[in-house]
Design an enzyme around this catalytic site. Structure first.
Site, PDB file in Angstrom:
ATOM      1  N   ASN A  15       0.787   1.573  -3.006  1.00 10.90           N
ATOM      2  CA  ASN A  15       0.583   0.754  -4.201  1.00 10.90           C
ATOM      3  C   ASN A  15      -0.486  -0.291  -3.902  1.00 10.90           C
ATOM      4  OD1 ASN A  15       0.763  -0.917  -6.420  1.00 10.90           O
ATOM      5  ND2 ASN A  15       2.770  -1.775  -5.868  1.00 10.90           N
ATOM      6  N   LYS A  17      -1.777  -2.376  -5.901  1.00  4.38           N
ATOM      7  CA  LYS A  17      -1.621  -3.580  -6.736  1.00  4.38           C
ATOM      8  C   LYS A  17      -2.981  -3.979  -7.333  1.00  4.38           C
ATOM      9  CE  LYS A  17       2.093  -4.994  -3.700  1.00  4.38           C
ATOM     10  NZ  LYS A  17       3.089  -5.999  -3.425  1.00  4.38           N
ATOM     11  N   HIS A 101       8.240  -2.144 -11.242  1.00  3.07           N
ATOM     12  CA  HIS A 101       7.974  -2.875  -9.991  1.00  3.07           C
ATOM     13  C   HIS A 101       8.384  -4.334 -10.187  1.00  3.07           C
ATOM     14  CE1 HIS A 101       5.863  -4.720  -6.639  1.00  3.07           C
ATOM     15  NE2 HIS A 101       5.756  -3.524  -6.109  1.00  3.07           N
ATOM     16  N   GLU A 103       7.075  -6.992  -9.374  1.00  2.00           N
ATOM     17  CA  GLU A 103       6.009  -7.902  -9.818  1.00  2.00           C
ATOM     18  C   GLU A 103       5.793  -7.785 -11.327  1.00  2.00           C
ATOM     19  OE1 GLU A 103       3.085  -6.685  -6.930  1.00  2.00           O
ATOM     20  OE2 GLU A 103       4.308  -7.601  -5.353  1.00  2.00           O
ATOM     21  N   GLU A 171      13.334  -1.830  -3.443  1.00  2.00           N
ATOM     22  CA  GLU A 171      12.430  -2.818  -2.880  1.00  2.00           C
ATOM     23  C   GLU A 171      13.043  -4.214  -3.000  1.00  2.00           C
ATOM     24  OE1 GLU A 171       8.099  -1.438  -2.947  1.00  2.00           O
ATOM     25  OE2 GLU A 171       8.533  -2.179  -4.946  1.00  2.00           O
ATOM     26  N   GLY A 177       5.674  -7.941   0.566  1.00  2.00           N
ATOM     27  CA  GLY A 177       4.503  -8.741   0.907  1.00  2.00           C
ATOM     28  C   GLY A 177       4.799  -9.947   1.783  1.00  2.00           C
ATOM     29  N   SER A 216       7.258  -4.474   3.036  1.00  2.00           N
ATOM     30  CA  SER A 216       6.650  -4.724   4.352  1.00  2.00           C
ATOM     31  C   SER A 216       6.760  -3.529   5.303  1.00  2.00           C
ATOM     32  CB  SER A 216       7.255  -5.988   4.982  1.00  2.00           C
ATOM     33  OG  SER A 216       6.973  -7.121   4.176  1.00  2.00           O
TER      34      SER A 216
HETATM   35  C1  PEP Z   1       4.996  -2.976  -2.882  1.00  2.00           C
HETATM   36  O1  PEP Z   1       3.917  -3.213  -3.342  1.00  2.00           O
HETATM   37  O2  PEP Z   1       5.785  -2.319  -3.554  1.00  2.00           O
HETATM   38  C2  PEP Z   1       5.317  -3.402  -1.521  1.00  2.00           C
HETATM   39  C3  PEP Z   1       6.427  -2.996  -0.973  1.00  2.00           C
HETATM   40  O3  PEP Z   1       4.420  -4.220  -0.882  1.00  2.00           O
HETATM   41  P1  PEP Z   1       4.352  -4.559   0.688  1.00  2.00           P
HETATM   42  O4  PEP Z   1       4.387  -3.239   1.417  1.00  2.00           O
HETATM   43  O5  PEP Z   1       3.055  -5.272   0.875  1.00  2.00           O
HETATM   44  O6  PEP Z   1       5.544  -5.389   1.027  1.00  2.00           O
END
Ligand code: PEP
Length: 253
Positions: A15, A17, A101, A103, A171, A177, A216
């Site tokens: 992803n 983003k 997601h 976000e 998640e 992040g 992460s």
């Molecule tokens: C994500 O964008 O869904 C995500 C898990 O980001 P990251 O791997 O940077 O934590």
């Protein structure tokens, strides 16, 4: 997209983003080239910003890389300035789409009901949706992580997913992040609860639905996470932006 396989390969989904200008297409080409050296044991997908979707699809054409959108609207078309529909994602060359997601849920106040509508729209456009769920740090500290996530899952999955290819991504918000990856114990507990819910809701199909972990995931921790029971892949943010890191995660699957 009708469900064909009962034992899907793990899905490693990148992803991007709101990252990536035209120059980022070189990273996608490098990912495609890295996979071309030998058939991947995993399915590999990149979710670029909408502005790159079509060009990225062209850049990786003929490779093992799948391409998808980061979001779609629940309606097929209409007066929704700035949004894109699932049909538009498909028209631009996408075969998958991320919905719900955290976000999107946080920045845009998306509700589970809206997420379910987006998943339904994705299916109608022939896309495979990845439906995201996850708890906040406060919910985990209050001991409410599992009940919250299962409630979110129940309300974010439309009944029309029955018989269709889809994925769930767990998640935890506090791991996205932040560099704070969830412990394998936390992941195993949550994935087992999600599996139980999927089987209760979709029967045999629910046994095979891939449950991705996201938060992460890096080359250093991918192998341990991907080997955990009921982990059917990873949704990767930051580490998907560099071909070398992303390919190392694919290698770990
Ligand atoms: C994500 O964008 O869904 C995500 C898990 O980001 P990251 O791997 O940077 O934590």
């Amino acid at each position: 997209m009708t469900l064909l396989s009962t034992t899907p390969r793990p899905l490693i989904a990148g992803n991007w983003k709101m990252n990536g200008l035209s120059t980022a297409l070189d990273e996608a080409r490098a990912i495609a080239a890295g996979l071309d050296r030998r058939p991947a044991a995993a399915r590999v997908a990149i979710f670029p910003p909408a502005t790159l979707l079509h060009r990225l699809g062209e850049a990786v054409e003929g490779s093992f890389v799948l391409v998808g959108g980061q979001d779609c609207h629940g309606a097929a078309s209409g007066a929704h300035t700035g949004d894109i529909s699932a049909q538009m994602v498909a028209d631009a060359g996408g075969t998958m789409v991320i919905v719900g997601h955290s976000e999107r849920r946080t920045d845009h106040g998306e509700t589970c009901q809206q997420v379910a509508g987006k998943a339904q729209a994705a299916l109608a456009a022939g896309l495979e949706p990845i439906i995201c769920v996850g708890e906040s740090l406060e919910q985990r500290q209050a001991g409410e992580a599992v009940s919250f996530v299962i409630g979110q899952l129940r309300n974010s999955l439309p009944d029309s997913l029955a018989g269709q290819a889809f994925d769930v991504a767990y998640e935890p918000l506090w791991a996205i992040g932040t560099g704070h990856v969830a412990s394998v114990e936390n992941i195993v507990e949550m994935h087992a609860a999600i599996r139980t819910e999927l089987v209760a809701r979709f029967g045999e199909q629910g046994r095979a639905t891939p449950i991705l972990y996201g938060g992460s995931v890096k080359p250093e921790n991918a192998r341990e996470i991907l080997a955990a029971p009921e982990v059917g892949g990873a949704l990767v943010g930051g580490a998907s932006l560099k071909a070398k890191d992303f390919l190392a995660i694919v290698e770990a699957a």
